[in-house]
Design an enzyme around this catalytic site. Structure first.
Site, PDB file in Angstrom:
ATOM      1  N   PHE A 162     -19.723  -3.863 -10.085  1.00  0.00           N
ATOM      2  CA  PHE A 162     -18.941  -4.344 -11.234  1.00  0.00           C
ATOM      3  C   PHE A 162     -18.043  -5.504 -10.793  1.00  0.00           C
ATOM      4  O   PHE A 162     -18.140  -6.613 -11.328  1.00  0.00           O
ATOM      5  CB  PHE A 162     -18.140  -3.189 -11.864  1.00  0.00           C
TER       6      PHE A 162
ATOM      7  N   ASP B  37     -23.369   4.417  -9.523  1.00  0.00           N
ATOM      8  CA  ASP B  37     -22.091   4.493 -10.220  1.00  0.00           C
ATOM      9  C   ASP B  37     -21.521   5.888  -9.979  1.00  0.00           C
ATOM     10  O   ASP B  37     -22.177   6.881 -10.309  1.00  0.00           O
ATOM     11  CB  ASP B  37     -22.360   4.252 -11.715  1.00  0.00           C
TER      12      ASP B  37
ATOM     13  N   LEU C 144     -13.114   4.360  -2.666  1.00  0.00           N
ATOM     14  CA  LEU C 144     -12.442   3.123  -3.087  1.00  0.00           C
ATOM     15  C   LEU C 144     -12.971   2.605  -4.418  1.00  0.00           C
ATOM     16  O   LEU C 144     -12.456   1.614  -4.935  1.00  0.00           O
ATOM     17  CB  LEU C 144     -12.652   2.018  -2.029  1.00  0.00           C
TER      18      LEU C 144
ATOM     19  N   LYS D  82     -12.926   6.947 -16.500  1.00  0.00           N
ATOM     20  CA  LYS D  82     -14.062   7.764 -16.051  1.00  0.00           C
ATOM     21  C   LYS D  82     -14.264   7.619 -14.542  1.00  0.00           C
ATOM     22  O   LYS D  82     -14.543   8.589 -13.843  1.00  0.00           O
ATOM     23  CB  LYS D  82     -15.347   7.325 -16.776  1.00  0.00           C
TER      24      LYS D  82
ATOM     25  N   LYS E 177     -16.792  18.830  -0.795  1.00  0.00           N
ATOM     26  CA  LYS E 177     -16.764  20.297  -0.705  1.00  0.00           C
ATOM     27  C   LYS E 177     -18.120  20.831  -0.199  1.00  0.00           C
ATOM     28  O   LYS E 177     -18.172  21.663   0.692  1.00  0.00           O
ATOM     29  CB  LYS E 177     -16.446  20.850  -2.099  1.00  0.00           C
ATOM     30  N   ARG E 178     -19.193  20.269  -0.789  1.00  0.00           N
ATOM     31  CA  ARG E 178     -20.537  20.766  -0.446  1.00  0.00           C
ATOM     32  C   ARG E 178     -20.875  20.521   1.025  1.00  0.00           C
ATOM     33  O   ARG E 178     -21.396  21.404   1.698  1.00  0.00           O
ATOM     34  CB  ARG E 178     -21.579  20.090  -1.358  1.00  0.00           C
TER      35      ARG E 178
ATOM     36  N   TYR F 186      -5.566   2.859 -15.513  1.00  0.00           N
ATOM     37  CA  TYR F 186      -5.572   2.721 -14.057  1.00  0.00           C
ATOM     38  C   TYR F 186      -4.530   3.627 -13.420  1.00  0.00           C
ATOM     39  O   TYR F 186      -4.856   4.462 -12.588  1.00  0.00           O
ATOM     40  CB  TYR F 186      -5.306   1.262 -13.697  1.00  0.00           C
TER      41      TYR F 186
ATOM     42  N   THR G 209      -2.382  -5.821  -1.740  1.00  0.00           N
ATOM     43  CA  THR G 209      -3.042  -6.295  -0.524  1.00  0.00           C
ATOM     44  C   THR G 209      -3.857  -7.544  -0.855  1.00  0.00           C
ATOM     45  O   THR G 209      -4.416  -7.642  -1.946  1.00  0.00           O
ATOM     46  CB  THR G 209      -3.931  -5.179   0.047  1.00  0.00           C
TER      47      THR G 209
HETATM   48  P1  NAD Z   1     -12.362  -4.495  -5.882  1.00  0.00           P
HETATM   49  O1  NAD Z   1     -12.428  -4.595  -7.354  1.00  0.00           O
HETATM   50  O2  NAD Z   1     -12.652  -5.710  -5.064  1.00  0.00           O
HETATM   51  O3  NAD Z   1     -13.317  -3.334  -5.353  1.00  0.00           O
HETATM   52  C1  NAD Z   1     -13.665  -2.204  -6.091  1.00  0.00           C
HETATM   53  C2  NAD Z   1     -15.138  -1.907  -5.852  1.00  0.00           C
HETATM   54  O4  NAD Z   1     -15.509  -0.721  -6.560  1.00  0.00           O
HETATM   55  C3  NAD Z   1     -16.060  -3.025  -6.360  1.00  0.00           C
HETATM   56  O5  NAD Z   1     -17.010  -3.326  -5.383  1.00  0.00           O
HETATM   57  C4  NAD Z   1     -16.680  -2.424  -7.617  1.00  0.00           C
HETATM   58  O6  NAD Z   1     -17.949  -2.982  -7.918  1.00  0.00           O
HETATM   59  C5  NAD Z   1     -16.742  -0.947  -7.244  1.00  0.00           C
HETATM   60  N1  NAD Z   1     -16.774  -0.033  -8.394  1.00  0.00           N
HETATM   61  C6  NAD Z   1     -15.961  -0.046  -9.482  1.00  0.00           C
HETATM   62  N2  NAD Z   1     -16.268   0.975 -10.300  1.00  0.00           N
HETATM   63  C7  NAD Z   1     -17.292   1.665  -9.709  1.00  0.00           C
HETATM   64  C8  NAD Z   1     -18.052   2.805 -10.064  1.00  0.00           C
HETATM   65  N3  NAD Z   1     -17.826   3.470 -11.215  1.00  0.00           N
HETATM   66  N4  NAD Z   1     -19.031   3.219  -9.222  1.00  0.00           N
HETATM   67  C9  NAD Z   1     -19.278   2.550  -8.084  1.00  0.00           C
HETATM   68  N5  NAD Z   1     -18.609   1.455  -7.693  1.00  0.00           N
HETATM   69  C10 NAD Z   1     -17.615   1.021  -8.497  1.00  0.00           C
HETATM   70  O7  NAD Z   1     -10.913  -3.926  -5.521  1.00  0.00           O
HETATM   71  P2  NAD Z   1     -10.189  -3.693  -4.121  1.00  0.00           P
HETATM   72  O8  NAD Z   1      -8.990  -4.530  -4.092  1.00  0.00           O
HETATM   73  O9  NAD Z   1     -11.169  -3.780  -3.003  1.00  0.00           O
HETATM   74  O10 NAD Z   1      -9.702  -2.180  -4.300  1.00  0.00           O
HETATM   75  C11 NAD Z   1     -10.390  -1.093  -3.713  1.00  0.00           C
HETATM   76  C12 NAD Z   1      -9.654   0.197  -3.998  1.00  0.00           C
HETATM   77  O11 NAD Z   1      -8.322   0.134  -3.483  1.00  0.00           O
HETATM   78  C13 NAD Z   1      -9.527   0.521  -5.487  1.00  0.00           C
HETATM   79  O12 NAD Z   1      -9.705   1.903  -5.663  1.00  0.00           O
HETATM   80  C14 NAD Z   1      -8.108   0.124  -5.817  1.00  0.00           C
HETATM   81  O13 NAD Z   1      -7.591   0.878  -6.870  1.00  0.00           O
HETATM   82  C15 NAD Z   1      -7.394   0.422  -4.510  1.00  0.00           C
HETATM   83  N6  NAD Z   1      -6.185  -0.414  -4.383  1.00  0.00           N
HETATM   84  C16 NAD Z   1      -6.269  -1.734  -4.076  1.00  0.00           C
HETATM   85  C17 NAD Z   1      -5.117  -2.498  -3.987  1.00  0.00           C
HETATM   86  C18 NAD Z   1      -5.152  -3.957  -3.615  1.00  0.00           C
HETATM   87  O14 NAD Z   1      -4.090  -4.602  -3.613  1.00  0.00           O
HETATM   88  N7  NAD Z   1      -6.273  -4.546  -3.279  1.00  0.00           N
HETATM   89  C19 NAD Z   1      -3.877  -1.907  -4.243  1.00  0.00           C
HETATM   90  C20 NAD Z   1      -3.832  -0.562  -4.584  1.00  0.00           C
HETATM   91  C21 NAD Z   1      -4.996   0.189  -4.634  1.00  0.00           C
END
Ligand code: NAD
Ligand code: UDP
Length: 316
Positions: A35, A57, A72, A90, A104-105, A144, A174
């Site tokens: 995505f 997904d 992540l 979701k 768990k599994r 979120y 970050t």
């Molecule tokens: P990003 O959007 O670059 O990466 C998220 C990844 O998850 C993407 O590759 C996307 O395609 C994938 N994805 C989204 N929904 C999905 C689904 N349903 N199934 C499978 N893949 C899915 O964001 P990021 O900055 O790399 O963040 C990664 C994680 O760290 C996230 O969970 C985010 O909430 C958390 N986070 C990031 C920051 C930051 O500053 N970068 C801060 C707080 C938390």
């Protein structure tokens, strides 16, 4: 050899984590629905026989055999997580549930990428892990931040009820190479605007604050948390406690890029937190972790990255 699953592995943070764990000789399964993630982020890893990519997904169950799960998967930028708010919920709820079911599994340790957003618009400053937050449950950021709060609840309940070995990290803003050019987050927006001599769009009056952590520091913290021998489950804040106003950030980026861009002011988005700064005492005590990269140094590396992206050069 440990086998590790990284959901969201083709995203900004996930791709750095894949790279780091491969360099530590782990077998890495990168799972992503692409995505916001990109194949380009992980293309250079494909030649490594220890690396595998799965298009999937996490909202739907999947059966894999792994020793560790880093969860992540979830768009992190407000414009992307608000694009399909129900899907974001979701991903955070059903997706985390599926990953916990897998943990768990197969008796895997699972680390949840939580966020400073769970503190909402904080009335405590800096934010300690003991603070419960000030979150609007019905606003446009709720998919979120409430989603991530439920994900933390699910982690704790699977731990208490089923003995699942969990880790929760609360990640603060970050930045670094491989942020998406259209990501919409402040660091990538300002750098790209500065490099293309477009107006720098400061939302509100720019007095709101954030604390910016360079990606390499963050990844080190995540791995230390997963591998800590004390079975410390968290939640633990991971971020850089140096706090800047958004206007200061714009001025630093203008200085570093020597750009002619002008700063313009746009409306502040709804529920945009006024200030944010992590208290990282717990991470320092439990993980012996603290960020090493100063803002200007990290921004220079990120600027070099975006210069190449804008020129269409190979960035891998
Ligand atoms: P990003 O959007 O670059 O990466 C998220 C990844 O998850 C993407 O590759 C996307 O395609 C994938 N994805 C989204 N929904 C999905 C689904 N349903 N199934 C499978 N893949 C899915 O964001 P990021 O900055 O790399 O963040 C990664 C994680 O760290 C996230 O969970 C985010 O909430 C958390 N986070 C990031 C920051 C930051 O500053 N970068 C801060 C707080 C938390
Ligand atoms: N922001 C801004 N201009 C932009 C993008 C973001 O002024 O072009 C502001 C935004 O309103 C917020 C801060 O920068 O106050 C950080 O925004 P970001 O989306 O990076 O992260 P978050 O709000 O989730 O911390």
């Amino acid at each position: 050899m440990k086998r590790v699953l990284i959901t969201g592995g083709a995203g900004f943070l996930g791709s750095h984590l894949c790279e780091k764990l491969l360099s530590k000789n782990y077998e890495v399964l990168c799972l992503d629905n692409f995505f916001t993630g990109k194949k380009e982020n992980i293309l250079h890893l494909l030649k490594d026989p220890k690396f595998e990519v799965i298009r999937h997904d996490i909202v739907f169950p999947i059966f894999l055999e792994v020793d560790e799960i880093y969860n992540l998967a979830c768009p992190a930028s407000p414009i992307h997580y608000q694009y399909n708010a129900i899907k974001t919920i979701k991903t955070n709820v059903l997706g985390t549930l599926n990953m916990l079911g897998m943990a768990k599994r197969v008796k895997a340790t699972i680390l949840q990428a939580s966020t400073s957003e769970i503190y909402g618009n904080p009335s405590e400053h800096p934010q300690k892990e003991s603070y419960w937050g000030n979150v609007n449950p019905i606003g446009i950021r709720s998919c979120y931040d409430e989603g991530k709060r439920v994900a933390e609840t699910l982690m704790m309940d699977y731990h208490r009820q089923n003995g699942v070995d969990i880790r929760i990290v609360r990640i603060f803003n970050t930045y670094g190479p491989r942020m998406n050019i259209n990501d919409g987050r402040v660091v990538s927006n300002f750098i790209v605007q500065a490099l293309t001599n477009k107006d720098i769009t400061v939302y509100g009056d720019g007095s709101q604050t954030r604390s910016f952590c360079y990606v390499d520091d963050l990844i080190d913290g995540m791995i230390l948390m997963m591998e800590n021998k004390e079975n410390f489950i968290g939640p633990v804040n991971l971020g850089n406690p140096e706090e800047y106003t958004i206007l200061e950030l714009a001025e630093i980026i203008l200085e570093l890029t020597k750009s002619k861009s002008k700063i313009v002011f746009k409306p502040l988005p709804q529920d945009d937190p006024i200030r944010r700064k992590p208290d990282i005492e717990l991470a320092s005590k439990k993980l012996n972790w603290k960020p090493e990269v100063r803002l200007k140094e990290g921004l220079m590396k990120t600027i070099e990255y975006f210069k190449k992206v804008l020129k269409g050069e190979n960035v891998i």
